[in-house]
Design a protein around this motif. Structure first.
Motif, PDB file in Angstrom:
ATOM      1  N   PHE A   1      -7.645 -89.334 -11.977  1.00  0.00           N
ATOM      2  CA  PHE A   1      -8.625 -88.206 -12.133  1.00  0.00           C
ATOM      3  C   PHE A   1      -7.863 -87.013 -11.551  1.00  0.00           C
ATOM      4  N   LEU A   2      -6.499 -87.405 -11.251  1.00  0.00           N
ATOM      5  CA  LEU A   2      -5.682 -86.128 -10.807  1.00  0.00           C
ATOM      6  C   LEU A   2      -4.725 -85.589 -11.932  1.00  0.00           C
ATOM      7  N   ILE A   3      -4.938 -86.105 -13.063  1.00  0.00           N
ATOM      8  CA  ILE A   3      -4.237 -85.505 -14.430  1.00  0.00           C
ATOM      9  C   ILE A   3      -5.062 -84.146 -14.912  1.00  0.00           C
ATOM     10  N   SER A   4      -4.214 -83.025 -15.137  1.00  0.00           N
ATOM     11  CA  SER A   4      -4.808 -81.712 -15.062  1.00  0.00           C
ATOM     12  C   SER A   4      -3.951 -81.476 -16.569  1.00  0.00           C
ATOM     13  N   PRO A   5      -4.517 -80.915 -17.537  1.00  0.00           N
ATOM     14  CA  PRO A   5      -6.100 -81.201 -17.706  1.00  0.00           C
ATOM     15  C   PRO A   5      -6.658 -82.589 -18.007  1.00  0.00           C
ATOM     16  N   PRO A   6      -7.750 -82.941 -17.897  1.00  0.00           N
ATOM     17  CA  PRO A   6      -8.342 -84.274 -18.317  1.00  0.00           C
ATOM     18  C   PRO A   6      -7.945 -84.743 -19.399  1.00  0.00           C
ATOM     19  N   ALA A   7      -7.907 -85.968 -19.700  1.00  0.00           N
ATOM     20  CA  ALA A   7      -7.651 -86.434 -21.135  1.00  0.00           C
ATOM     21  C   ALA A   7      -9.013 -86.410 -21.967  1.00  0.00           C
ATOM     22  N   SER A   8     -10.214 -86.443 -21.191  1.00  0.00           N
ATOM     23  CA  SER A   8     -11.273 -86.304 -21.971  1.00  0.00           C
ATOM     24  C   SER A   8     -12.422 -85.685 -20.909  1.00  0.00           C
ATOM     25  N   PRO A   9     -13.527 -85.085 -21.323  1.00  0.00           N
ATOM     26  CA  PRO A   9     -14.523 -84.445 -20.322  1.00  0.00           C
ATOM     27  C   PRO A   9     -15.244 -85.780 -19.519  1.00  0.00           C
ATOM     28  N   PRO A  10     -15.666 -85.616 -18.511  1.00  0.00           N
ATOM     29  CA  PRO A  10     -16.479 -86.696 -17.818  1.00  0.00           C
ATOM     30  C   PRO A  10     -17.951 -86.701 -18.599  1.00  0.00           C
ATOM     31  N   VAL A  11     -18.462 -87.875 -18.342  1.00  0.00           N
ATOM     32  CA  VAL A  11     -19.598 -88.593 -18.913  1.00  0.00           C
ATOM     33  C   VAL A  11     -20.881 -87.492 -18.459  1.00  0.00           C
ATOM     34  N   GLY A  12     -21.557 -87.158 -19.548  1.00  0.00           N
ATOM     35  CA  GLY A  12     -22.607 -86.114 -19.157  1.00  0.00           C
ATOM     36  C   GLY A  12     -22.410 -84.564 -19.244  1.00  0.00           C
ATOM     37  N   TRP A  13     -20.914 -84.139 -19.467  1.00  0.00           N
ATOM     38  CA  TRP A  13     -20.655 -82.936 -19.372  1.00  0.00           C
ATOM     39  C   TRP A  13     -20.928 -81.952 -20.810  1.00  0.00           C
ATOM     40  N   GLU A  14     -21.702 -81.091 -20.562  1.00  0.00           N
ATOM     41  CA  GLU A  14     -22.023 -79.997 -21.849  1.00  0.00           C
ATOM     42  C   GLU A  14     -21.385 -78.730 -21.689  1.00  0.00           C
ATOM     43  N   GLN A  15     -21.105 -78.202 -22.825  1.00  0.00           N
ATOM     44  CA  GLN A  15     -20.587 -76.581 -22.865  1.00  0.00           C
ATOM     45  C   GLN A  15     -21.558 -75.885 -22.081  1.00  0.00           C
ATOM     46  N   SER A  16     -21.475 -74.925 -21.326  1.00  0.00           N
ATOM     47  CA  SER A  16     -22.435 -73.668 -20.761  1.00  0.00           C
ATOM     48  C   SER A  16     -22.604 -72.801 -21.777  1.00  0.00           C
ATOM     49  N   GLN A  17     -23.495 -72.206 -22.058  1.00  0.00           N
ATOM     50  CA  GLN A  17     -23.710 -71.045 -22.841  1.00  0.00           C
ATOM     51  C   GLN A  17     -23.840 -69.847 -22.035  1.00  0.00           C
ATOM     52  N   ASP A  18     -23.248 -68.753 -22.700  1.00  0.00           N
ATOM     53  CA  ASP A  18     -22.900 -67.434 -21.836  1.00  0.00           C
ATOM     54  C   ASP A  18     -24.316 -66.763 -21.894  1.00  0.00           C
ATOM     55  N   ALA A  19     -24.825 -66.322 -20.786  1.00  0.00           N
ATOM     56  CA  ALA A  19     -26.180 -65.275 -20.772  1.00  0.00           C
ATOM     57  C   ALA A  19     -26.074 -64.056 -21.475  1.00  0.00           C
ATOM     58  N   THR A  20     -27.297 -64.106 -22.153  1.00  0.00           N
ATOM     59  CA  THR A  20     -27.427 -62.855 -22.997  1.00  0.00           C
ATOM     60  C   THR A  20     -27.466 -61.676 -22.170  1.00  0.00           C
ATOM     61  N   PRO A  21     -26.592 -60.526 -22.526  1.00  0.00           N
ATOM     62  CA  PRO A  21     -26.496 -59.599 -21.742  1.00  0.00           C
ATOM     63  C   PRO A  21     -28.072 -58.597 -21.939  1.00  0.00           C
ATOM     64  N   VAL A  22     -28.391 -58.104 -20.607  1.00  0.00           N
ATOM     65  CA  VAL A  22     -29.890 -57.474 -20.440  1.00  0.00           C
ATOM     66  C   VAL A  22     -29.535 -55.904 -20.654  1.00  0.00           C
ATOM     67  N   ILE A  23     -30.242 -55.352 -21.578  1.00  0.00           N
ATOM     68  CA  ILE A  23     -30.123 -53.746 -21.952  1.00  0.00           C
ATOM     69  C   ILE A  23     -31.256 -53.300 -21.301  1.00  0.00           C
ATOM     70  N   ASN A  24     -31.176 -52.319 -20.521  1.00  0.00           N
ATOM     71  CA  ASN A  24     -32.466 -51.640 -20.125  1.00  0.00           C
ATOM     72  C   ASN A  24     -32.668 -50.308 -20.777  1.00  0.00           C
ATOM     73  N   TYR A  25     -33.310 -50.324 -21.800  1.00  0.00           N
ATOM     74  CA  TYR A  25     -33.445 -49.068 -22.721  1.00  0.00           C
ATOM     75  C   TYR A  25     -34.149 -47.963 -21.926  1.00  0.00           C
ATOM     76  N   ASP A  26     -35.115 -48.404 -21.221  1.00  0.00           N
ATOM     77  CA  ASP A  26     -35.772 -47.222 -20.262  1.00  0.00           C
ATOM     78  C   ASP A  26     -34.595 -46.382 -19.412  1.00  0.00           C
ATOM     79  N   LEU A  27     -33.959 -47.069 -18.707  1.00  0.00           N
ATOM     80  CA  LEU A  27     -32.926 -46.476 -17.956  1.00  0.00           C
ATOM     81  C   LEU A  27     -31.890 -45.704 -18.810  1.00  0.00           C
ATOM     82  N   LEU A  28     -31.559 -46.288 -19.701  1.00  0.00           N
ATOM     83  CA  LEU A  28     -30.696 -45.438 -20.820  1.00  0.00           C
ATOM     84  C   LEU A  28     -31.339 -44.036 -21.286  1.00  0.00           C
TER      85      LEU A  28
END
Length: 218
Positions: free
Chosen positions: A116-143
């Motif tokens: 487990f000390l190998i960096s980067p790991p040979a394969s992702p751990p079990v159950g790992w999923e790619q995280s999605q970037d949050a959608t930016p919030v635009i406050n049109y009333d403020l603009l």
């Protein structure tokens, strides 16, 4: 052979002393022992009295002799009688030869406990999923509110509470006359700056070295 009684029944238990070594290592022997056959015969006769089938292995480079007996009891008795005894002017030392086999007699590869000390790991751990970037919030009333502000005005984004301060946006005043009715002629004009020639850079005058006066030695 040992007999034990358990719950009224007699059982025969065969006891074997497998942990006791059946070989000795002789150290500090004379150097002539490895070349002279007569000296070898005198040396081997010391150990054949304990076991007639004893065998010898000579290691001249290490000045060691391995003496292998038929059982561990003969090896223990020989060491008890001959350890630190004189042989041709040398004090002979006898030690038990240790041979340890853990599990299999073959050399096994080490267990992968630290992969487990190998960096980067040979394969992702079990159950790992790619995280999605949050959608930016635009406050049109403020603009929209900020776009309608004029110079010097402010807009309160967050009203103050007993535990938090208020957040207010201030719009900067215009630097060409929007600073309280002042004269706009005092502000420099960018167009005039382009037409006027720039002043020459001052010349750096180096400091003159003082005159050299030879010193008269007496």
């Amino acid at each position: 052979m040992q007999q034990v009684e358990n719950c009224g029944e007699e059982a025969t238990v065969d006891v074997q002393f497998t942990d006791l070594p059946n070989a000795l290592i002789a150290c500090k022997v004379p150097e002539d022992l490895f070349d002279e056959d007569g000296l070898k015969g005198s040396f081997e006769a010391l150990f054949r009295s304990f076991d007639p089938e004893v065998t010898f292995q000579y290691f001249k480079s290490f000045r060691r002799v391995r003496i292998s007996f038929g059982d561990a009891l003969a090896a223990a008795e020989a060491r008890l009688r001959l350890h630190k005894t004189d042989f041709k002017g040398k004090e002979m030392r006898l030690y038990f030869a240790q041979s340890v086999h853990i599990g299999s007699p073959r050399l096994e590869p080490p267990k992968p406990d630290k992969q487990f000390l190998i960096s980067p790991p040979a394969s992702p751990p079990v159950g790992w999923e790619q995280s999605q970037d949050a959608t930016p919030v635009i406050n049109y009333d403020l603009l929209c509110a900020i776009s309608k502000l004029g110079p010097g005005e402010k807009y309160e984004l967050h009203t103050a509470t007993p535990t938090t301060p208020s957040v207010v946006v201030h719009v900067c005043e215009d630097e060409h006359g929007g600073n309280g009715g002042g004269d706009s002629s005092s502000a420099p004009d960018d167009s005039d700056q382009d037409d006027k020639p720039r002043p020459p850079r001052p010349k750096i005058v180096q400091t003159r070295r003082p005159d050299f006066t030879p010193r008269v030695e007496q």
